[in-house]
Design a protein around this motif. Structure first.
Motif, short mmCIF file in Angstrom:
data_model
loop_
_atom_site.label_atom_id
_atom_site.label_comp_id
_atom_site.label_asym_id
_atom_site.label_seq_id
_atom_site.Cartn_x
_atom_site.Cartn_y
_atom_site.Cartn_z
N VAL A 55 0.85 -1.18 0.00
CA VAL A 55 0.00 0.00 0.00
C VAL A 55 0.89 1.24 0.00
N ASN A 56 0.77 2.03 -1.05
CA ASN A 56 1.56 3.26 -1.20
C ASN A 56 3.06 2.98 -1.22
N SER A 57 3.44 1.80 -1.69
CA SER A 57 4.85 1.44 -1.80
C SER A 57 5.27 1.50 -3.27
N PRO A 58 6.43 2.07 -3.56
CA PRO A 58 6.87 2.16 -4.96
C PRO A 58 7.54 0.88 -5.48
N ILE A 59 7.71 -0.11 -4.63
CA ILE A 59 8.47 -1.29 -5.02
C ILE A 59 7.66 -2.17 -5.98
N ILE A 60 8.27 -2.46 -7.12
CA ILE A 60 7.64 -3.27 -8.16
C ILE A 60 8.42 -4.57 -8.31
N GLU A 61 7.68 -5.67 -8.42
CA GLU A 61 8.32 -6.95 -8.74
C GLU A 61 8.40 -7.09 -10.26
N LEU A 62 9.62 -7.22 -10.77
CA LEU A 62 9.86 -7.36 -12.20
C LEU A 62 9.65 -8.82 -12.62
N PRO A 63 9.51 -9.05 -13.94
CA PRO A 63 9.33 -10.43 -14.41
C PRO A 63 10.46 -11.38 -14.01
N ASN A 64 11.66 -10.85 -13.78
CA ASN A 64 12.78 -11.71 -13.38
C ASN A 64 12.82 -11.95 -11.87
N GLY A 65 11.81 -11.44 -11.16
CA GLY A 65 11.74 -11.63 -9.72
C GLY A 65 12.40 -10.54 -8.90
N GLN A 66 13.20 -9.70 -9.56
CA GLN A 66 13.85 -8.60 -8.86
C GLN A 66 12.81 -7.58 -8.42
N LYS A 67 13.04 -6.93 -7.29
CA LYS A 67 12.11 -5.94 -6.77
C LYS A 67 12.83 -4.60 -6.63
N GLN A 68 12.22 -3.55 -7.18
CA GLN A 68 12.86 -2.24 -7.11
C GLN A 68 11.86 -1.12 -7.37
N ASP A 69 12.29 0.08 -7.04
CA ASP A 69 11.54 1.29 -7.34
C ASP A 69 11.76 1.59 -8.82
N MET A 70 10.68 1.64 -9.60
CA MET A 70 10.81 1.79 -11.05
C MET A 70 10.60 3.22 -11.53
N ARG A 71 10.40 4.15 -10.63
CA ARG A 71 10.17 5.53 -11.06
C ARG A 71 11.38 6.05 -11.85
N GLY A 72 11.10 6.51 -13.06
CA GLY A 72 12.15 7.02 -13.92
C GLY A 72 12.89 5.95 -14.69
N GLN A 73 12.51 4.68 -14.51
CA GLN A 73 13.24 3.57 -15.12
C GLN A 73 12.42 2.81 -16.17
N TRP A 74 11.17 3.19 -16.37
CA TRP A 74 10.30 2.36 -17.20
C TRP A 74 10.74 2.26 -18.65
N LYS A 75 11.11 3.36 -19.25
CA LYS A 75 11.46 3.31 -20.67
C LYS A 75 12.69 2.44 -20.91
N ALA A 76 13.64 2.50 -20.00
CA ALA A 76 14.82 1.64 -20.12
C ALA A 76 14.43 0.18 -19.90
N GLN A 77 13.54 -0.06 -18.96
CA GLN A 77 13.12 -1.43 -18.64
C GLN A 77 12.32 -2.06 -19.77
N LEU A 78 11.43 -1.29 -20.37
CA LEU A 78 10.54 -1.84 -21.39
C LEU A 78 11.20 -1.94 -22.76
N GLY A 79 12.33 -1.29 -22.92
CA GLY A 79 13.05 -1.40 -24.18
C GLY A 79 12.79 -0.24 -25.11
N GLN A 80 13.86 0.40 -25.55
CA GLN A 80 13.82 1.52 -26.48
C GLN A 80 13.16 2.74 -25.83
N ASP A 81 13.43 3.88 -26.38
CA ASP A 81 12.91 5.13 -25.82
C ASP A 81 11.57 5.45 -26.48
N LYS A 82 10.58 4.60 -26.20
CA LYS A 82 9.26 4.77 -26.80
C LYS A 82 8.34 5.53 -25.86
N PRO A 83 7.35 6.25 -26.40
CA PRO A 83 6.34 6.86 -25.53
C PRO A 83 5.64 5.79 -24.70
#
Length: 226
Positions: free
Chosen positions: A25-53
């Motif tokens: 609840v109100n936590s920024p921690i995201i579980e990624l498909p590889n099982g890693q858990k981290q704060d993804m703010r500002g990291q989504w475009k790099a994570q999802l691949g390519q600098d797409k909208p």
């Protein structure tokens, strides 16, 4: 759907390569498909691949709009947000079956959307056939409370799209736009009666088909927050 089937689908969410999970609840921690858990703010475009909208579909259910837009716009990434894991499972499986490498899902509570995305990290937002929350105006996804949350993640000039069968939610949204002096780019209370059709309207969800079958007209509004 039986409880065991739901539990099985929920367990499988951890194994799907296009699903991200938030459990706090109100936590920024995201579980990624590889099982890693981290704060993804500002990291989504790099994570999802390519600098797409990055385009969000809120309360996405089975992600029918994300799937449709993903097919139409391969140069953008689409992410459906919903709390219902079994619905996300359905959308994620369809995206994989259709080879849509630009469609993803985040199981999370939309109330805490600011915890998941950084300032100006999101390019557009779609709100499709959301619950109009007849008795709880503050919980409507176009209420002042939610619009203030979107301001903190949406890029300048980013658009918000509302598509609904609900006269209540549609009129309420127009009232908020007027009250806040927001730029309204387009609005109509019966889009399929128009001679000129936006290709984006052609994506139909289960709930749209259900409501149109009962004679409801479909309303649409597109606006910005700046």
């Amino acid at each position: 759907m039986g409880r065991n089937k739901k539990l099985q689908k929920f367990a499988e969410l951890h194994e799907l390569p296009n699903v991200y999970l938030n459990f706090g609840v109100n936590s920024p921690i995201i579980e990624l498909p590889n099982g890693q858990k981290q704060d993804m703010r500002g990291q989504w475009k790099a994570q999802l691949g390519q600098d797409k909208p990055l385009v969000l579909e809120l309360a996405c259910g089975k992600g029918e709009y994300s799937l449709g837009l993903g097919q139409m716009y391969p140069d953008s990434n689409f992410m459906g947000l919903d709390l219902k894991g079994n619905r996300i499972w359905t959308g994620a499986k369809k995206a994989l079956e259709q080879g849509l490498g630009n469609v993803f899902f985040l199981r999370a509570q939309i109330d805490f959307i600011e915890s998941f995305f950084a300032s100006e990290e999101v390019d557009e937002i779609w709100i499709t056939f959301a619950d109009p929350q007849a008795k709880k105006p503050r919980k409507r996804l176009t209420s002042p409370l939610f619009l203030s949350r979107y301001r903190n993640i949406l890029k300048k000039g980013g658009k918000i799209h509302l598509k609904t069968d609900s006269p209540l939610l549609y009129e309420f949204t127009l009232e908020q736009i007027e009250a806040q002096g927001l730029p309204l780019e387009f609005a109509h209370d019966d889009i399929y009666s128009l001679a000129e059709q936006d290709p984006n309207w052609g994506i139909t969800t289960y709930y749209e088909q259900l409501h149109r079958g009962k004679g409801a007209t479909i309303k649409y509004a597109r606006f910005r927050l700046d």
